[in-house]
Design a protein around this motif. Structure first.
Motif, PDB file in Angstrom:
ATOM      1  N   ILE A   8       0.905  -1.061  -0.029  1.00 48.35           N
ATOM      2  CA  ILE A   8      -0.081  -0.046   0.066  1.00 48.35           C
ATOM      3  C   ILE A   8       0.946   1.316   0.140  1.00 48.35           C
ATOM      4  N   ILE A   9       0.413   2.096  -0.603  1.00 47.07           N
ATOM      5  CA  ILE A   9       1.126   3.558  -0.600  1.00 47.07           C
ATOM      6  C   ILE A   9       0.208   4.620  -0.038  1.00 47.07           C
ATOM      7  N   LEU A  10       0.559   5.257   1.241  1.00 52.68           N
ATOM      8  CA  LEU A  10      -0.488   6.015   1.818  1.00 52.68           C
ATOM      9  C   LEU A  10       0.363   7.510   1.665  1.00 52.68           C
ATOM     10  N   ASP A  11      -0.388   8.293   1.068  1.00 52.70           N
ATOM     11  CA  ASP A  11      -0.064   9.698   1.026  1.00 52.70           C
ATOM     12  C   ASP A  11      -0.877  10.682   1.378  1.00 52.70           C
ATOM     13  N   THR A  12      -0.410  11.832   2.394  1.00 53.70           N
ATOM     14  CA  THR A  12      -1.631  12.629   2.607  1.00 53.70           C
ATOM     15  C   THR A  12      -1.111  13.934   2.203  1.00 53.70           C
ATOM     16  N   ASP A  13      -1.852  14.982   1.474  1.00 55.26           N
ATOM     17  CA  ASP A  13      -1.562  16.204   0.909  1.00 55.26           C
ATOM     18  C   ASP A  13      -1.603  17.323   2.049  1.00 55.26           C
ATOM     19  N   ASP A  14      -1.239  18.474   1.658  1.00 51.09           N
ATOM     20  CA  ASP A  14      -1.407  19.639   2.526  1.00 51.09           C
ATOM     21  C   ASP A  14      -2.805  19.893   2.633  1.00 51.09           C
ATOM     22  N   GLN A  15      -3.843  19.565   2.198  1.00 53.79           N
ATOM     23  CA  GLN A  15      -4.875  19.819   2.361  1.00 53.79           C
ATOM     24  C   GLN A  15      -5.901  18.810   3.040  1.00 53.79           C
ATOM     25  N   THR A  19      -4.264   9.608   0.293  1.00 55.20           N
ATOM     26  CA  THR A  19      -4.687   8.710  -1.061  1.00 55.20           C
ATOM     27  C   THR A  19      -4.044   7.307  -0.484  1.00 55.20           C
ATOM     28  N   VAL A  20      -5.002   6.434  -0.471  1.00 54.87           N
ATOM     29  CA  VAL A  20      -4.546   4.973  -0.316  1.00 54.87           C
ATOM     30  C   VAL A  20      -4.350   4.268  -1.874  1.00 54.87           C
ATOM     31  N   THR A  21      -3.157   4.034  -1.858  1.00 56.05           N
ATOM     32  CA  THR A  21      -2.920   3.232  -3.244  1.00 56.05           C
ATOM     33  C   THR A  21      -2.876   1.724  -3.261  1.00 56.05           C
ATOM     34  N   ILE A  22      -3.662   0.880  -3.728  1.00 55.63           N
ATOM     35  CA  ILE A  22      -3.164  -0.588  -3.624  1.00 55.63           C
ATOM     36  C   ILE A  22      -1.962  -0.704  -4.640  1.00 55.63           C
ATOM     37  N   THR A  33      -3.542 -11.652   1.434  1.00 58.24           N
ATOM     38  CA  THR A  33      -3.803 -11.355   2.838  1.00 58.24           C
ATOM     39  C   THR A  33      -2.929 -10.037   3.253  1.00 58.24           C
ATOM     40  N   GLN A  34      -1.742  -9.891   2.858  1.00 57.90           N
ATOM     41  CA  GLN A  34      -0.973  -8.872   3.120  1.00 57.90           C
ATOM     42  C   GLN A  34      -1.607  -7.390   3.017  1.00 57.90           C
ATOM     43  N   VAL A  35      -2.305  -7.517   1.819  1.00 59.44           N
ATOM     44  CA  VAL A  35      -2.838  -6.297   1.215  1.00 59.44           C
ATOM     45  C   VAL A  35      -4.064  -5.914   2.426  1.00 59.44           C
ATOM     46  N   LEU A  36      -4.744  -6.923   2.603  1.00 58.05           N
ATOM     47  CA  LEU A  36      -5.934  -6.690   3.534  1.00 58.05           C
ATOM     48  C   LEU A  36      -5.539  -6.499   4.867  1.00 58.05           C
ATOM     49  N   GLU A  37      -4.374  -6.847   5.338  1.00 61.16           N
ATOM     50  CA  GLU A  37      -3.991  -6.459   6.726  1.00 61.16           C
ATOM     51  C   GLU A  37      -3.367  -5.009   6.687  1.00 61.16           C
ATOM     52  N   GLU A  38      -2.618  -4.604   5.750  1.00 57.43           N
ATOM     53  CA  GLU A  38      -2.069  -3.577   5.443  1.00 57.43           C
ATOM     54  C   GLU A  38      -3.295  -2.418   5.407  1.00 57.43           C
ATOM     55  N   LEU A  39      -4.355  -2.942   4.674  1.00 59.71           N
ATOM     56  CA  LEU A  39      -5.394  -1.739   4.309  1.00 59.71           C
ATOM     57  C   LEU A  39      -5.954  -1.479   5.833  1.00 59.71           C
ATOM     58  N   SER A  40      -6.236  -2.625   6.560  1.00 59.05           N
ATOM     59  CA  SER A  40      -6.764  -2.573   7.780  1.00 59.05           C
ATOM     60  C   SER A  40      -6.088  -1.601   8.744  1.00 59.05           C
ATOM     61  N   VAL A  55     -10.673  11.016   1.955  1.00 61.75           N
ATOM     62  CA  VAL A  55      -9.700   9.793   1.325  1.00 61.75           C
ATOM     63  C   VAL A  55     -10.017   9.470  -0.069  1.00 61.75           C
ATOM     64  N   ILE A  56      -9.116   9.144  -0.701  1.00 57.65           N
ATOM     65  CA  ILE A  56      -9.074   8.490  -1.918  1.00 57.65           C
ATOM     66  C   ILE A  56      -8.553   7.166  -2.002  1.00 57.65           C
ATOM     67  N   VAL A  57      -9.200   6.235  -2.610  1.00 53.51           N
ATOM     68  CA  VAL A  57      -8.763   4.852  -2.857  1.00 53.51           C
ATOM     69  C   VAL A  57      -8.598   4.633  -4.268  1.00 53.51           C
ATOM     70  N   THR A  58      -7.412   4.112  -4.650  1.00 53.45           N
ATOM     71  CA  THR A  58      -7.105   4.024  -5.831  1.00 53.45           C
ATOM     72  C   THR A  58      -6.053   2.664  -5.995  1.00 53.45           C
ATOM     73  N   GLY A  59      -5.580   2.201  -7.338  1.00 55.39           N
ATOM     74  CA  GLY A  59      -4.702   1.304  -7.584  1.00 55.39           C
ATOM     75  C   GLY A  59      -3.462   1.713  -8.465  1.00 55.39           C
ATOM     76  N   THR A  60      -2.365   1.115  -8.257  1.00 60.16           N
ATOM     77  CA  THR A  60      -1.208   1.699  -9.063  1.00 60.16           C
ATOM     78  C   THR A  60      -1.411   1.114 -10.397  1.00 60.16           C
ATOM     79  N   GLY A  61      -0.841   2.097 -11.495  1.00 58.99           N
ATOM     80  CA  GLY A  61      -0.692   1.689 -12.689  1.00 58.99           C
ATOM     81  C   GLY A  61      -2.152   2.207 -13.499  1.00 58.99           C
TER      82      GLY A  61
END
Ligand code: HXC
Length: 259
Positions: A8-15, A19-22, A33-40, A55-61
């Motif tokens: 997961i990539i978690l990024d928070t902007d100054d506003q 953004t949670v990116t799988i 399993t790892q993705v689900l654990e990290e998401l939790s 929050v924005i949820v998205t995927g890489t690529g």
């Protein structure tokens, strides 16, 4: 805020938009399993961080949002472990839905099976022009197991939900928009479209936005009316309510403080 997750990539902007990116691009961001654990973990962090407003949820690529649960892992399941797997995913997705900050899915390609279910657990959905939604589970001898049988019918109605689930047909962004599965199609930049939707929401009273989400998700008509009235009453004692109504009467823009 940025943390060392592997999937997961978690990024928070100054506003205050997180953004949670799988991030498993080689497997089209499939949920293991790892993705689900990290998401939790990420959802708990976001829940507890007052500086995160939305929050924005998205995927890489540019190919997949999430291509579903990891089918390699599913193969090993039996009845008890399958039930547990379904329960675990349901809980993680419920954590997301329970966030009382607006959550927008930015669907950048395939949202299949568990990926469609993840998008459905977000409060709102913006689709890229390349978005594809589908529930392939019955074709694998399964059914949607991360909340999809319930959420899909709430979002698009029972007949269309059954059609998608029983036929496994995939629908593109335009049809998903016509059916009410997505709120907007981003004609140009997907992330920008998701941000612009969030900015529109964040112009409003923060407590009111939070309570509105809570009221809309209250299930049962009577319980919903009760919740609506209770939250409406609480809002009448907020400074934001005084500010919002004063601003209207004074013909100016409100300056909400979230109090
Ligand atoms: C594991 C997956 C995957 C998945 C893709 N991959 N989806 N691995 N689980 N759900 C892997 C592929 O095996 C491949 O790995 C790599 O990602 C690239 O995928 P390709 O298939 O080569 O890409 P393409 O030909 O472009 O096809 C894209 C696709 C297809 C149409 C999205 O990948 C696909 O149909 N995926 C499965 C979709 C699906 O059935 N999802 C529902 C799962 S069930 P390698 O190593 O070969 O390069 C579910 C249940 C949820 O979600 C509830 C559980 C309780």
């Amino acid at each position: 805020m940025s943390q060392p997750y592997e999937t997961i990539i978690l990024d928070t902007d100054d506003q205050g938009i997180a953004t949670v990116t799988i991030n498993r691009p080689k497997k089209l961001n499939a949920l293991n399993t790892q993705v689900l654990e990290e998401l939790s973990d990420v959802f708990t962090t976001i829940q507890n961080d007052e500086s995160v407003l939305a929050v924005i949820v998205t995927g890489t690529g540019d190919k997949a949002f999430v291509a579903g649960a990891d089918i390699k892992e599913l193969r090993a399941l039996d009845s008890p472990s399958g039930k547990e797997k379904s329960r675990k995913g349901q809980q993680v997705f419920q954590q997301l839905e329970d966030l009382r900050k607006p959550v927008v899915a930015a669907v950048n390609g395939y949202a299949l099976g568990g990926g469609a279910e993840l998008a459905m657990a977000c409060h709102l959905r913006v689709a890229g022009t390349n978005a594809v939604f589908g529930l392939p589970e019955v074709g694998l001898g399964l059914i949607p197991g991360y909340g999809g049988t319930q959420r899909l019918r709430h979002i698009i109605g029972q007949a269309r939900a059954l059609e998608l689930i029983l036929t496994t047909k995939q629908i593109k962004a335009e049809k998903a928009y016509q059916w009410g599965l997505v709120n907007r199609i981003a004609e140009e930049d997907l992330e920008e479209a998701a941000r612009s939707l969030i900015h529109k929401i964040l112009e409003n009273g923060p407590i009111a936005v939070r309570y509105a989400i809570e009221a809309v998700y209250q299930s049962g008509k009577e319980a919903g009316f009760e919740k609506e009235a209770e939250l409406f009453g609480s809002l009448c004692e907020t400074e934001d309510f005084v500010e919002g109504t004063s601003a209207f009467l004074e013909k100016r823009k409100p300056d909400f403080k979230g109090k």
